[in-house]
Design a protein around this motif. Structure first.
Motif, PDB file in Angstrom:
ATOM      1  N   LYS A 121      -8.248  -8.534  -6.111  1.00 33.22           N
ATOM      2  CA  LYS A 121      -8.020  -8.292  -4.685  1.00 33.22           C
ATOM      3  C   LYS A 121      -7.052  -9.310  -4.078  1.00 33.22           C
ATOM      4  N   CYS A 124      -3.260  -8.577  -4.268  1.00 31.74           N
ATOM      5  CA  CYS A 124      -2.749  -7.371  -3.605  1.00 31.74           C
ATOM      6  C   CYS A 124      -2.048  -7.701  -2.292  1.00 31.74           C
ATOM      7  N   ASN A 126      -0.688  -5.675   1.335  1.00 32.43           N
ATOM      8  CA  ASN A 126      -1.323  -4.624   2.124  1.00 32.43           C
ATOM      9  C   ASN A 126      -1.112  -3.247   1.486  1.00 32.43           C
ATOM     10  N   GLU A 127       0.094  -3.045   0.882  1.00 38.72           N
ATOM     11  CA  GLU A 127       0.402  -1.700   0.377  1.00 38.72           C
ATOM     12  C   GLU A 127       0.474  -1.638  -1.147  1.00 38.72           C
ATOM     13  N   PHE A 147     -12.328  -1.821  -2.301  1.00 41.79           N
ATOM     14  CA  PHE A 147     -11.426  -1.233  -1.298  1.00 41.79           C
ATOM     15  C   PHE A 147     -12.094   0.011  -0.708  1.00 41.79           C
ATOM     16  N   LYS A 149     -11.709   1.692   1.958  1.00 40.96           N
ATOM     17  CA  LYS A 149     -10.912   2.731   2.627  1.00 40.96           C
ATOM     18  C   LYS A 149      -9.892   3.356   1.668  1.00 40.96           C
ATOM     19  N   ALA A 150     -10.021   3.056   0.388  1.00 40.61           N
ATOM     20  CA  ALA A 150      -9.016   3.503  -0.584  1.00 40.61           C
ATOM     21  C   ALA A 150      -8.983   5.017  -0.734  1.00 40.61           C
ATOM     22  N   PRO A 181      -5.245   1.345  -2.160  1.00 37.57           N
ATOM     23  CA  PRO A 181      -6.279   0.600  -1.425  1.00 37.57           C
ATOM     24  C   PRO A 181      -6.152   0.724   0.089  1.00 37.57           C
ATOM     25  N   ASN A 182      -4.928   0.645   0.606  1.00 35.95           N
ATOM     26  CA  ASN A 182      -4.693   0.781   2.051  1.00 35.95           C
ATOM     27  C   ASN A 182      -3.575   1.793   2.265  1.00 35.95           C
ATOM     28  N   ASN A 184      -0.693   4.146   3.394  1.00 39.84           N
ATOM     29  CA  ASN A 184       0.132   4.454   4.572  1.00 39.84           C
ATOM     30  C   ASN A 184       0.425   5.961   4.544  1.00 39.84           C
ATOM     31  N   LYS A 188      -0.497   8.671   1.581  1.00 37.83           N
ATOM     32  CA  LYS A 188      -1.444   9.773   1.815  1.00 37.83           C
ATOM     33  C   LYS A 188      -0.825  11.103   1.396  1.00 37.83           C
TER      34      LYS A 188
END
Ligand SMILES: C[S@@+](CC[C@H](N)C(=O)[O-])C[C@H]1O[C@@H](n2cnc3c(N)ncnc32)[C@H](O)[C@@H]1O
Length: 208
Positions: A121, A124, A126-127, A147, A149-150, A181-182, A184, A188
């Motif tokens: 972690k 990493c 953010n993206e 993660f 919200k992954a 993991p996050n 954008n 998506k």
């Protein structure tokens, strides 16, 4: 060279190399190059460089990628010197815990075990994107717990393994597991395309 052709070329090369029983499947190589191309990846970490099949593919794809990898196996550490044409571009560590705390990666490829997976972690951005070669359900579960919200999807192939190389041509060519993991907006969109493709491929596989 087209990314699929490059993946096929490297897989073919490694199909005749000693110790190739654990190399990445051909479709995983295609997925990795597709991710790198789509997200303009510049910094890659591979956990478990093995005999170098993924590294050789990625380094040949671009001169602008910085490649870091972990490996502790003596046979593999010797093998990569022979197998990876641009081995001088690889920054090697024995395991994740050894990687300095101020380095971060755009793409983390997991193709080996590491007892210090919990340290991932902190490497990493953010993206950052994570790709696991093959199935690796336990590692997927651990990473998804880091993660929450992954976005996660499998990436699978329509094709069976080639009739050369270490894997049976009776079996479907594996692919891998993709984690954003996050995510954008672009991630998506990529995720939904893969999810739909995987759903269709599963149906196709069942009929065969
Ligand atoms: C799935 S392999 C990694 C393969 C690598 N990504 C590649 O494409 O060449 C995972 C781990 O298995 C071990 N391994 C791979 N090939 C090996 C071999 N021929 N002999 C002993 N250990 C091996 C290494 O420690 C490696 O990190």
């Amino acid at each position: 060279m087209n990314i699929n052709k490059l993946a096929q070329k490297t897989y073919y090369k490694f199909s005749f190399v000693e110790g190739n029983q654990h190399i990445a499947n051909e479709y995983a190589l295609k997925c990795i190059l597709r991710i790198i191309e789509a997200f303009n990846v510049k910094d890659v970490l591979e956990i478990g460089i093995g005999i170098g099949c993924i590294a050789d593919t990625v380094l040949e794809y671009s001169q602008n990628i910085k490649y870091t990898a972990t490996e502790a196996n003596e046979f593999c550490l010797n093998a990569i010197k022979e197998n990876v044409s641009q081995i001088k571009r690889v920054e090697l560590y024995s395991n994740l815990a050894e990687i300095p705390e101020d380095i971060f990666f755009d793409l983390i490829i997991i193709d080996g075990t590491d007892e210090s997976l919990g340290k991932l972690k902190r490497l990493c951005k953010n993206e950052t994107i994570i790709f696991l070669e093959g199935g690796r359900p336990i590692q997927v579960q651990i990473l998804r717990s880091f993660f929450l919200k992954a976005f996660y999807t499998q990436m699978i192939s329509y094709n069976k393994n080639p009739n050369y190389g270490p894997f049976s041509s009776e079996d479907w060519c594996g692919g891998g597991q993709l984690i954003f993991p996050n995510p954008n907006f672009k991630m998506k969109f990529f995720y939904w395309k893969e999810r739909i493709a995987t759903y269709i491929k599963r149906k196709y596989r069942k009929k065969k």
